[in-house]
Motif scaffolding. Structure first.
Motif, mmCIF file in Angstrom:
data_model
loop_
_atom_site.group_PDB
_atom_site.id
_atom_site.type_symbol
_atom_site.label_atom_id
_atom_site.label_comp_id
_atom_site.label_asym_id
_atom_site.label_seq_id
_atom_site.Cartn_x
_atom_site.Cartn_y
_atom_site.Cartn_z
ATOM 1 N N VAL A 167 0.867 -1.181 0.000
ATOM 2 C CA VAL A 167 0.000 0.000 0.000
ATOM 3 C C VAL A 167 0.901 1.228 0.000
ATOM 4 N N LEU A 168 0.810 2.015 -1.053
ATOM 5 C CA LEU A 168 1.612 3.228 -1.187
ATOM 6 C C LEU A 168 0.665 4.420 -1.244
ATOM 7 N N SER A 169 0.692 5.245 -0.229
ATOM 8 C CA SER A 169 -0.228 6.373 -0.163
ATOM 9 C C SER A 169 -0.038 7.301 -1.350
ATOM 10 N N GLY A 170 -1.157 7.673 -1.971
ATOM 11 C CA GLY A 170 -1.104 8.549 -3.133
ATOM 12 C C GLY A 170 -0.892 7.813 -4.436
ATOM 13 N N TYR A 171 -0.895 6.466 -4.388
ATOM 14 C CA TYR A 171 -0.715 5.656 -5.589
ATOM 15 C C TYR A 171 -1.915 4.740 -5.791
ATOM 16 N N ILE A 172 -2.235 4.500 -7.053
ATOM 17 C CA ILE A 172 -3.239 3.511 -7.430
ATOM 18 C C ILE A 172 -2.509 2.329 -8.065
ATOM 19 N N GLY A 173 -2.664 1.162 -7.465
ATOM 20 C CA GLY A 173 -2.058 -0.035 -8.026
ATOM 21 C C GLY A 173 -3.024 -0.743 -8.960
ATOM 22 N N THR A 174 -2.538 -1.213 -10.082
ATOM 23 C CA THR A 174 -3.353 -1.981 -11.025
ATOM 24 C C THR A 174 -2.821 -3.408 -11.076
ATOM 25 N N VAL A 175 -3.706 -4.365 -10.796
ATOM 26 C CA VAL A 175 -3.348 -5.781 -10.759
ATOM 27 C C VAL A 175 -4.080 -6.479 -11.896
ATOM 28 N N VAL A 176 -3.352 -7.122 -12.784
ATOM 29 C CA VAL A 176 -3.964 -7.837 -13.909
ATOM 30 C C VAL A 176 -3.819 -9.337 -13.659
ATOM 31 N N VAL A 177 -4.940 -10.044 -13.736
ATOM 32 C CA VAL A 177 -4.980 -11.473 -13.479
ATOM 33 C C VAL A 177 -5.462 -12.184 -14.738
ATOM 34 N N GLU A 178 -4.764 -13.244 -15.128
ATOM 35 C CA GLU A 178 -5.183 -14.077 -16.248
ATOM 36 C C GLU A 178 -5.156 -15.533 -15.808
ATOM 37 N N ASN A 179 -6.253 -16.228 -16.030
ATOM 38 C CA ASN A 179 -6.346 -17.652 -15.674
ATOM 39 C C ASN A 179 -5.969 -17.906 -14.222
ATOM 40 N N GLY A 180 -6.394 -17.011 -13.349
ATOM 41 C CA GLY A 180 -6.160 -17.180 -11.929
ATOM 42 C C GLY A 180 -4.764 -16.835 -11.463
ATOM 43 N N ARG A 181 -3.927 -16.291 -12.338
ATOM 44 C CA ARG A 181 -2.547 -15.970 -11.982
ATOM 45 C C ARG A 181 -2.281 -14.488 -12.192
ATOM 46 N N VAL A 182 -1.616 -13.861 -11.231
ATOM 47 C CA VAL A 182 -1.244 -12.455 -11.359
ATOM 48 C C VAL A 182 -0.135 -12.339 -12.400
ATOM 49 N N VAL A 183 -0.380 -11.552 -13.439
ATOM 50 C CA VAL A 183 0.617 -11.441 -14.500
ATOM 51 C C VAL A 183 1.337 -10.105 -14.480
ATOM 52 N N THR A 184 0.737 -9.088 -13.876
ATOM 53 C CA THR A 184 1.450 -7.817 -13.761
ATOM 54 C C THR A 184 0.836 -6.977 -12.655
ATOM 55 N N VAL A 185 1.673 -6.204 -11.996
ATOM 56 C CA VAL A 185 1.259 -5.223 -10.995
ATOM 57 C C VAL A 185 1.977 -3.924 -11.318
ATOM 58 N N THR A 186 1.232 -2.843 -11.419
ATOM 59 C CA THR A 186 1.834 -1.540 -11.681
ATOM 60 C C THR A 186 1.260 -0.519 -10.708
ATOM 61 N N TYR A 187 2.000 0.553 -10.513
ATOM 62 C CA TYR A 187 1.546 1.654 -9.657
ATOM 63 C C TYR A 187 1.660 2.958 -10.426
ATOM 64 N N LEU A 188 0.647 3.814 -10.264
ATOM 65 C CA LEU A 188 0.706 5.154 -10.834
ATOM 66 C C LEU A 188 0.248 6.168 -9.800
ATOM 67 N N PRO A 189 0.835 7.376 -9.823
ATOM 68 C CA PRO A 189 0.404 8.400 -8.880
ATOM 69 C C PRO A 189 -1.072 8.749 -9.085
ATOM 70 N N SER A 190 -1.774 8.928 -7.996
ATOM 71 C CA SER A 190 -3.182 9.298 -8.064
ATOM 72 C C SER A 190 -3.337 10.693 -8.671
ATOM 73 N N ARG A 191 -4.461 10.862 -9.373
ATOM 74 C CA ARG A 191 -4.743 12.172 -9.948
ATOM 75 C C ARG A 191 -4.780 13.244 -8.857
ATOM 76 N N HIS A 192 -4.313 14.430 -9.197
ATOM 77 C CA HIS A 192 -4.268 15.585 -8.298
ATOM 78 C C HIS A 192 -3.142 15.494 -7.270
ATOM 79 N N THR A 193 -2.214 14.570 -7.475
ATOM 80 C CA THR A 193 -0.996 14.563 -6.665
ATOM 81 C C THR A 193 0.143 15.121 -7.514
ATOM 82 N N PRO A 194 1.187 15.664 -6.896
ATOM 83 C CA PRO A 194 2.284 16.257 -7.688
ATOM 84 C C PRO A 194 2.906 15.272 -8.673
ATOM 85 N N LYS A 195 3.051 14.010 -8.270
ATOM 86 C CA LYS A 195 3.691 13.038 -9.149
ATOM 87 C C LYS A 195 2.812 12.669 -10.335
#
Length: 586
Positions: A393-421
């Protein structure tokens, strides 16, 4: 040059099918090593069992003598791939004894501290997923002694008989055994015995008229990458095998020495006729092209032939699904996760609260900000089927988790809208997406062991340039440095992340040997999140680095599912849920 070798061959392991070429291949390799004047310890199960204790004792004997400049460890037998770059060699007592196996990446990690200038790891093992609960619980142990780091670090060459990754993970142990022919050992010995004149080079000093004809690792690598697939295809047109080789050594290191080059020509392996099949492995090869790292990498562009190869092999759709999966840009709390491709059945966040809802075909986990949002917090997310994913859990970030066939294939984080980053992300969005494409192709469809030696360092520098915007790029970068034995590089990633307001990712701190440090000047109890490795391969280093983990987390480790991202099976995680609900942190 004083050299030694520990040669291991295990035909029979637990309930797995009996191999027919492992012990004999080990004997043949030992015979070659002896002929080269190498001191050899041969361990096979011809007449007695081979245990982790016996392997460790053999290696310790050579290390403690402090007289050897090269150590070769050869293994032929069953292998289990827990995750990309997390391989176990199964010895005679596995899986009845879950410790009677070799933790290969952890052993390589420790090999860099033993003071022997050149270490060579050769693995001729069928790499299959653990398809029974007993195999899944095999943890193994390291075979090198734990010693204080020494400078200079040794060069470590690693020869795997086959590529790891999802294709290998989908091959059952029985199928892998039926296809096992000892092809890699045959091709290797052909090169080491001098039967391939092109591999023999002179590393002597021309200015003093000295000749030294040898077969070095850097000549074996391209030869095996060509010869092993051809030899496999000659056995059966559907039999695919490509070695995975990382070479760090340079002169004066070598493997075989000859008085003079042989002039006897070699007959190349005859291939069956038919059109060439382009696979995910070809994409990995294109990403590993030297010219890519020497040129195009500086501007963040992908190799020009990658897209063409992907489309030819009908992989573009799979790659695009990974890259185009978009989660939410923000929550009211500025922190949370979008889970795409599955149902979220349950979610809990340590030292905080959360709520789950469905929106636009994805499940959203909104994390509540309660008190100091810079604290170390872990989200535990249960998806359809009962698998459980630990997420930072990273404050100010939205994590996106993509699952295919029951397996996590990628996790990414991007700064939340309206934050400096977030504005920094908009400015560099294209560059970040290209870096994600780089990782998605190499990690999702083959292995995260992207490259080796100097290439790994270039890869790490390439990935880390935007890790302040997406911390997973720093995560990948730290692993790339570690794979190259560049511990200073891993530490530099940790130092960079420690200056950010968010906690440092667990894997980054572990690879930099900084898990015991507290953020003394930042007013929080812990600077690390989540409470365990995010990438499954990170578990190979937990015991090596003597990392303390809560009992509930260690117990859940026994139910790790194969894959790139840490995912626990539904069995045995009840105590983990209780631990998280009680607000557990490291």
């Amino acid at each position: 040059m004083s050299r030694c070798a520990v040669v291991i061959g295990v035909n029979k392991t637990g309930e797995l099918p009996v191999l027919h070429a492992a012990a004999s291949g080990a004997r043949e390799f030992a015979a070659w090593a002896t002929a080269q004047g190498i001191d050899v310890t041969l361990l096979t199960d011809d007449n007695e069992t081979v245990s982790l204790v016996s392997v460790k004792a053999a290696i310790r004997n050579y290390v403690q003598q402090r007289t050897y400049s090269q150590l070769i460890v050869f293994f032929s037998g069953h292998g289990v791939l827990r995750a990309p770059d997390y391989e176990l060699w199964l010895l005679s007592g596995a899986p009845d004894d879950p410790d009677d196996a070799v933790n290969v990446p952890g052993s390589i990690w420790l090999a860099r501290n033993v003071g022997i200038p050149h270490v060579v790891i050769i693995s001729d093992a069928c790499r299959s997923r653990p398809n029974t609960s007993r195999l899944s619980q095999v943890q193994g142990g390291v075979i090198f002694p734990k010693e204080s780091p020494r400078v200079p670090r040794p060069a470590v060459d690693v020869f795997y008989a086959a590529l790891p990754g999802d294709p290998a993970l989908e091959v059952s142990a029985r199928d892998a055994t039926e296809n096992y022919r000892g092809i890699f050992t045959d091709c290797l010995l052909k090169g080491l015995n001098g039967s391939v004149p092109d591999l023999i080079v002179n590393i002597g000093h021309s200015h003093i008229n000295e000749e030294k004809w040898v077969v070095p690792s850097w000549e074996l690598k391209p030869y095996l990458e060509r010869e092993v697939p051809d030899a496999a295809a000659s056995v059966h047109i559907k039999l695919q095998q490509e070695p995975d080789i990382r070479v760090e050594s340079h002169p004066p290191n070598y493997l075989a020495e000859f008085p003079r080059p042989s002039s006897t020509p070699i007959t190349r392996t005859a291939l069956p006729s038919g059109p060439e099949q382009v696979t995910f492995r070809h994409v990995l090869r294109s990403l590993k092209d030297d010219r890519y790292f020497q040129g195009n990498i500086q501007d963040g562009s992908l190799p020009p032939n990658t897209k063409e190869i992907a489309e030819r092999s009908k992989m573009a759709g799979a790659i695009n699904r990974l890259m185009e999966a978009k989660g939410r840009e923000s929550f009211e709390t500025r922190t949370g996760f979008s889970v795409i491709g599955t149902t979220v059945e349950r979610a809990v966040v340590t030292a905080s609260g959360c709520d789950v809802f469905e929106e636009n075909g994805a499940y959203q986990v909104r994390v509540h900000n309660e008190g100091d949002d810079r604290r170390s917090r872990t989200a535990l997310v249960q998806i359809k089927g009962g698998s459980v994913i630990p997420l930072a859990v990273l404050s100010g970030y939205i994590g996106t988790v993509v699952v295919e066939n029951g397996r996590v294939v990628t996790v990414t984080y991007l700064p939340s809208r309206h934050t400096p980053k977030y504005f920094d992300y908009q400015y560099a969005a294209d560059e970040i997406e290209k870096r994600r494409a780089f990782v998605a192709v190499a990690a999702r469809h083959c292995s995260f062991r992207l490259v080796g030696g100097m290439e790994a360092r270039e890869c790490a520098r390439y990935l880390r340039r935007r890790m302040a915007i997406d911390p997973t790029l720093g995560l990948y970068s730290a692993y790339a440095y570690a794979q190259a034995g560049d511990f200073e590089g891993s530490e530099s990633v940790f130092e960079y992340m420690s200056y950010e307001p968010e906690p440092v990712l667990f894997d980054v701190a572990m690879l930099a040997n900084k898990l015991d440090l507290q953020a003394r000047n930042r007013g929080r109890p812990s600077a690390v999140t989540p409470f365990c490795p995010m990438l499954t391969q990170g578990w190979a280093f937990v015991d090596v680095n003597e990392v303390w983990l809560p009992a509930a987390v260690r117990r859940a480790r026994e139910n790790l599912r194969p894959g790139l991202w840490t995912t626990f099976g539904k069995r045995g995680v009840a105590k983990l849920w209780s631990y998280v609900e009680d607000g557990g942190v490291l």
